[in-house]
Design an enzyme around this catalytic site. Sequence first.
Site, PDB file in Angstrom:
ATOM      1  N   TYR A  86      -5.533   8.417  -6.026  1.00 22.68           N
ATOM      2  CA  TYR A  86      -4.402   7.571  -5.611  1.00 22.68           C
ATOM      3  C   TYR A  86      -4.549   7.206  -4.139  1.00 22.68           C
ATOM      4  O   TYR A  86      -4.395   6.033  -3.756  1.00 22.68           O
ATOM      5  CB  TYR A  86      -3.087   8.305  -5.852  1.00 22.68           C
ATOM      6  CG  TYR A  86      -1.852   7.499  -5.485  1.00 22.68           C
ATOM      7  CD1 TYR A  86      -1.637   6.234  -6.021  1.00 22.68           C
ATOM      8  CD2 TYR A  86      -0.893   8.016  -4.610  1.00 22.68           C
ATOM      9  CE1 TYR A  86      -0.512   5.495  -5.689  1.00 22.68           C
ATOM     10  CE2 TYR A  86       0.235   7.293  -4.276  1.00 22.68           C
ATOM     11  CZ  TYR A  86       0.421   6.028  -4.820  1.00 22.68           C
ATOM     12  OH  TYR A  86       1.543   5.298  -4.481  1.00 22.68           O
ATOM     13  N   LYS A 134      -5.081   3.253  -2.421  1.00 22.30           N
ATOM     14  CA  LYS A 134      -4.231   2.655  -1.399  1.00 22.30           C
ATOM     15  C   LYS A 134      -4.999   2.423  -0.096  1.00 22.30           C
ATOM     16  O   LYS A 134      -4.687   1.494   0.656  1.00 22.30           O
ATOM     17  CB  LYS A 134      -3.006   3.538  -1.170  1.00 22.30           C
ATOM     18  CG  LYS A 134      -2.053   3.565  -2.365  1.00 22.30           C
ATOM     19  CD  LYS A 134      -1.528   2.177  -2.721  1.00 22.30           C
ATOM     20  CE  LYS A 134      -0.445   2.207  -3.785  1.00 22.30           C
ATOM     21  NZ  LYS A 134       0.111   0.865  -4.084  1.00 22.30           N
ATOM     22  N   SER A 145       0.858  -1.174   0.000  1.00 25.79           N
ATOM     23  CA  SER A 145       0.000   0.000   0.000  1.00 25.79           C
ATOM     24  C   SER A 145       0.902   1.235   0.000  1.00 25.79           C
ATOM     25  O   SER A 145       1.933   1.255  -0.666  1.00 25.79           O
ATOM     26  CB  SER A 145      -0.949  -0.021   1.208  1.00 25.79           C
ATOM     27  OG  SER A 145      -1.798   1.118   1.191  1.00 25.79           O
TER      28      SER A 145
END
Length: 318
Positions: free
Chosen positions: A199, A203, A167
């Site tokens: 983004y 994650k 991650s």
Amino acid sequence: MASVGTILAQLFPPEPKWSVDSIPDLTGKVAIVTGGNVGLGKATCKQLLLKGCTVWLASRSKSKAEAAIAELKEETGKEPLFLALDLNDLQAVKESAENFKRRSTALHILICNAGVMVPPVEQVTAQGYDLQFGVNALGHFLFIQQLLPIMKSTSSPVSETRIVWVSSSVQYYFRGPPVNYDNITDTPSRKALGTQQLYCQSKFITVMLAYHLAKVLAEDQTSNVICIVLDPGNIKTDLQRHNSPSMLRSIMNWIILRPVSSGILSQLFAATDPEAAHLNGKYLRPWARLGEPHPKTKDEAEQRKIWDYCMVAIQTYK
């Protein structure tokens, strides 16, 4: 958002206590590293090869993979195997996993390292999902589901197999919890959210999926597979290629970004160290230390919601 203390501890971690010298002999082990042709992936492949592991370098670009394979062979004396993998296309992900299962009878380590960071917001996957969600989360999710049977059969009560899912610290900065599912497909709200937050979203979702996967694996009494999710640190790699250059960004990068040799520590620890065998469902922060992600990634109802969403999304390709 995480506390200031948590963010500062991530930005400026103490010097590592674990090093690649601690990696045990991996002779007889089989690993896949996604995004193995560049950056952290390539450096991870190198260390696994040096310890005798059979390494499958998974990459979308065959030409870039072949160049990386040649360099790794020259540096280590050992040659990784190429596995075509395009995480942008679920059909291609399925074909990649099936190709691997035809060519190998075992898989001990799966390092989901590949990723894309802040591409142009117009870019979407072959199936129309936000590109960063599609590559960083959904594509890897399908790849894992496809490979779980061989990882289960490779495991034994005294020898676990390991899924390591990379991650990022940007999950701390996700402003959206809970996830707005309109921002996962190509909608006006997705574009309005912007590529930086997309983004962060990808994650954040990665952590939630990894946590739920670890629970599912722990409940399976017939096999011994574990899943560890981690933040590799703020590392200078090709992943930042889409970032707009500026003097301020250059200064911040000089202060914060660390070399690739530091960035591989957490994922190699998770993939190989005997102590990590007991870390199913744990989150690692730089450098190979236990940490805590965004607290809202631990919402079990939201974990199950994104898990079910992804299961429906990949159903045609399972």
